[in-house]
Design an enzyme around this catalytic site. Structure first.
Site, PDB file in Angstrom:
ATOM      1  N   TYR A  68       0.842  -1.207   0.000  1.00  0.00           N
ATOM      2  CA  TYR A  68       0.000   0.000   0.000  1.00  0.00           C
ATOM      3  C   TYR A  68       0.876   1.257   0.000  1.00  0.00           C
ATOM      4  O   TYR A  68       0.664   2.183  -0.785  1.00  0.00           O
ATOM      5  CB  TYR A  68      -0.911  -0.032   1.228  1.00  0.00           C
ATOM      6  CG  TYR A  68      -1.855   1.140   1.340  1.00  0.00           C
ATOM      7  CD1 TYR A  68      -2.904   1.306   0.433  1.00  0.00           C
ATOM      8  CD2 TYR A  68      -1.727   2.084   2.365  1.00  0.00           C
ATOM      9  CE1 TYR A  68      -3.783   2.375   0.540  1.00  0.00           C
ATOM     10  CE2 TYR A  68      -2.604   3.149   2.479  1.00  0.00           C
ATOM     11  CZ  TYR A  68      -3.626   3.294   1.568  1.00  0.00           C
ATOM     12  OH  TYR A  68      -4.493   4.352   1.663  1.00  0.00           O
TER      13      TYR A  68
HETATM   14  N1  LIG Z   1      -9.972   5.097   4.979  1.00  0.00           N
HETATM   15  C1  LIG Z   1      -8.754   5.528   5.262  1.00  0.00           C
HETATM   16  O1  LIG Z   1      -8.320   5.484   6.429  1.00  0.00           O
HETATM   17  C2  LIG Z   1      -7.881   6.100   4.176  1.00  0.00           C
HETATM   18  C3  LIG Z   1      -6.690   6.735   4.551  1.00  0.00           C
HETATM   19  C4  LIG Z   1      -5.866   7.268   3.568  1.00  0.00           C
HETATM   20  C5  LIG Z   1      -6.219   7.178   2.237  1.00  0.00           C
HETATM   21  N2  LIG Z   1      -7.377   6.533   1.892  1.00  0.00           N
HETATM   22  C6  LIG Z   1      -7.677   6.430   0.464  1.00  0.00           C
HETATM   23  O2  LIG Z   1      -9.005   6.863   0.212  1.00  0.00           O
HETATM   24  C7  LIG Z   1      -9.494   6.238  -0.962  1.00  0.00           C
HETATM   25  C8  LIG Z   1     -10.913   5.715  -0.707  1.00  0.00           C
HETATM   26  O3  LIG Z   1     -10.842   4.723   0.291  1.00  0.00           O
HETATM   27  P1  LIG Z   1     -12.007   4.470   1.357  1.00  0.00           P
HETATM   28  O4  LIG Z   1     -11.376   4.527   2.668  1.00  0.00           O
HETATM   29  O5  LIG Z   1     -13.181   5.293   1.067  1.00  0.00           O
HETATM   30  O6  LIG Z   1     -12.278   2.914   1.051  1.00  0.00           O
HETATM   31  P2  LIG Z   1     -13.557   2.096   0.575  1.00  0.00           P
HETATM   32  O7  LIG Z   1     -14.762   2.489   1.328  1.00  0.00           O
HETATM   33  O8  LIG Z   1     -13.124   0.675   0.600  1.00  0.00           O
HETATM   34  O9  LIG Z   1     -13.740   2.590  -0.942  1.00  0.00           O
HETATM   35  C9  LIG Z   1     -12.883   2.169  -1.964  1.00  0.00           C
HETATM   36  C10 LIG Z   1     -13.601   2.349  -3.283  1.00  0.00           C
HETATM   37  O10 LIG Z   1     -12.698   1.946  -4.330  1.00  0.00           O
HETATM   38  C11 LIG Z   1     -13.404   1.054  -5.179  1.00  0.00           C
HETATM   39  N3  LIG Z   1     -12.510   0.167  -5.897  1.00  0.00           N
HETATM   40  C12 LIG Z   1     -11.708  -0.816  -5.414  1.00  0.00           C
HETATM   41  N4  LIG Z   1     -11.063  -1.418  -6.414  1.00  0.00           N
HETATM   42  C13 LIG Z   1     -11.470  -0.824  -7.557  1.00  0.00           C
HETATM   43  C14 LIG Z   1     -11.186  -1.010  -8.934  1.00  0.00           C
HETATM   44  N5  LIG Z   1     -10.345  -1.953  -9.370  1.00  0.00           N
HETATM   45  N6  LIG Z   1     -11.802  -0.199  -9.839  1.00  0.00           N
HETATM   46  C15 LIG Z   1     -12.670   0.751  -9.446  1.00  0.00           C
HETATM   47  N7  LIG Z   1     -13.005   0.964  -8.155  1.00  0.00           N
HETATM   48  C16 LIG Z   1     -12.407   0.181  -7.232  1.00  0.00           C
HETATM   49  C17 LIG Z   1     -14.346   0.293  -4.254  1.00  0.00           C
HETATM   50  O11 LIG Z   1     -15.345  -0.327  -5.017  1.00  0.00           O
HETATM   51  P3  LIG Z   1     -16.049  -1.717  -4.550  1.00  0.00           P
HETATM   52  O12 LIG Z   1     -17.038  -1.335  -3.481  1.00  0.00           O
HETATM   53  O13 LIG Z   1     -16.668  -2.212  -5.786  1.00  0.00           O
HETATM   54  O14 LIG Z   1     -14.953  -2.599  -4.029  1.00  0.00           O
HETATM   55  C18 LIG Z   1     -14.830   1.447  -3.395  1.00  0.00           C
HETATM   56  O15 LIG Z   1     -15.827   2.150  -4.085  1.00  0.00           O
HETATM   57  C19 LIG Z   1      -8.485   5.148  -1.326  1.00  0.00           C
HETATM   58  O16 LIG Z   1      -7.670   5.596  -2.375  1.00  0.00           O
HETATM   59  C20 LIG Z   1      -7.674   4.993  -0.056  1.00  0.00           C
HETATM   60  O17 LIG Z   1      -6.359   4.550  -0.287  1.00  0.00           O
HETATM   61  C21 LIG Z   1      -8.210   5.997   2.826  1.00  0.00           C
END
Ligand SMILES: NC(=O)c1ccc[n+]([C@@H]2O[C@H](COP(=O)([O-])OP(=O)(O)OC[C@H]3O[C@@H](n4cnc5c(N)ncnc54)[C@H](OP(=O)(O)O)[C@@H]3O)[C@@H](O)[C@H]2O)c1
Length: 294
Positions: A154
């Site tokens: 990651y």
């Molecule tokens: N949550 C945290 O603590 C955190 C911290 C730092 C950065 N981030 C970043 O924030 C962003 C969003 O994450 P989140 O926390 O909101 O997570 P999340 O709720 O798991 O959302 C991730 C999204 O990405 C989609 N996705 C996964 N693989 C994909 C693919 N191959 N093609 C298109 N869409 C895909 C998922 O779709 P499905 O539902 O279909 O799987 C989901 O809609 C990410 O880039 C993550 O690295 C998150």
């Protein structure tokens, strides 16, 4: 007739978490939102909460054909003179586990989603972004500055995303097309449960001997990550911050959100041997994790 709105925006990964909240928030704010989801059900669930002009778009960002279809569908729905005010590259996954035993295909998929897919989508939408003098946002992480054990894949993807966003910003600035990296600390979203259960599965597939090598440190790391949740921020608040960065006339190159994200950035001033010592001792429970902003 073209509907009145503040501009069109394309968001990837809008089914859950930050992407979902951002899509709905931009929708309420009066944007014409094209929300990337991977299946029709996720699209219907978004539509049920949408207030304005949200259109779900099926897209897996690792599939060139789906990216092409998404660009086609969006361009068909825009008015002839209209471009895209911006894209928000938010889709992401966490592939956790010890690097020593991580399957190369798993590592590759991590980079495929969190880095290569982001560029593929950006390239495909750039002609429409150029038309509207729009902007490109990427969702990065504190892990793009500070790599924790068992988050190597990651962290590699988010370090690289930071480099890619820097280069793209310096390539596009000649046309005043802004590129912004949003760097987040811990946000309460489904990504955590997905990551813990996928990692458990991956570890279960390792041999008993391999598992025992990392058992103790792995458990301590999971405990540390779970303890970080108490300082986590809400996805709704991240969505507000993303809108602010999206609407700034002259946005900064990077915005951090969350104390742990800010600490991660500042950690570049701390010598590596000291950071290694801190992590080692935090995992042993000898030093409070609050020292690192968790
Ligand atoms: N949550 C945290 O603590 C955190 C911290 C730092 C950065 N981030 C970043 O924030 C962003 C969003 O994450 P989140 O926390 O909101 O997570 P999340 O709720 O798991 O959302 C991730 C999204 O990405 C989609 N996705 C996964 N693989 C994909 C693919 N191959 N093609 C298109 N869409 C895909 C998922 O779709 P499905 O539902 O279909 O799987 C989901 O809609 C990410 O880039 C993550 O690295 C998150």
């Amino acid at each position: 007739m073209c509907p009145k709105n503040k501009g069109a925006v394309f968001i990837t990964g809008a089914s859950t978490g930050i992407g979902r909240e951002t899509a709905l928030f931009f929708d309420k704010a009066g944007y014409r939102v094209f929300a990337g989801v991977r299946n029709a059900q996720a699209g219907e669930s978004l539509l049920a909460e949408a207030a304005f002009q949200l259109t779900p778009i099926i897209i897996d960002i690792t599939k060139p054909r789906e990216i092409e279809n998404a660009v086609h569908t969006v361009s068909q729905k825009l008015c002839p003179y209209e471009g895209i005010t911006g894209i928000i590259n938010n889709a992401g996954i966490v592939v956790g586990g010890p690097l020593e035993f991580m399957k190369i295909e798993d590592f590759r998929y991590q980079v495929e989603v969190n880095l290569i897919g982001q560029l593929a989508v950006t390239q495909s939408f750039l002609p429409m972004i150029r038309k509207a003098k729009g902007r490109v946002l990427f969702v990065g992480s504190g892990a793009g500055w500070f790599a924790l054990p068992f988050s190597g894949a990651y962290a590699a993807s988010k370090f690289a995303l930071r480099g890619m966003a820097d280069a793209l910003r310096r390539e596009l600035d000649q046309w005043q097309l802004h590129v912004v990296l949003i760097e987040l600390g811990t946000v309460m979203t489904p990504i955590w449960d997905k990551s813990f259960s996928d990692t458990k599965q991956r570890v279960a597939e390792m041999g008993k001997e391999e598992q025992s090598l990392y058992d103790e440190r792995g458990a301590a790391m999971e405990k540390l990550m779970r303890s970080g949740w108490k300082n986590s921020v809400l996805a709704e608040d991240v969505a507000k911050m993303i809108l602010m960065a999206f609407e700034k006339k002259c946005p900064k190159a990077r915005y951090q959100f969350g104390k742990d994200a800010r600490m991660a950035v500042l950690s570049v001033f701390v010598p590596d041997c000291l950071k290694d010592w801190l992590i080692r001792n935090i995992l042993k429970g000898k030093i409070p994790s609050a020292l690192m902003g968790w």
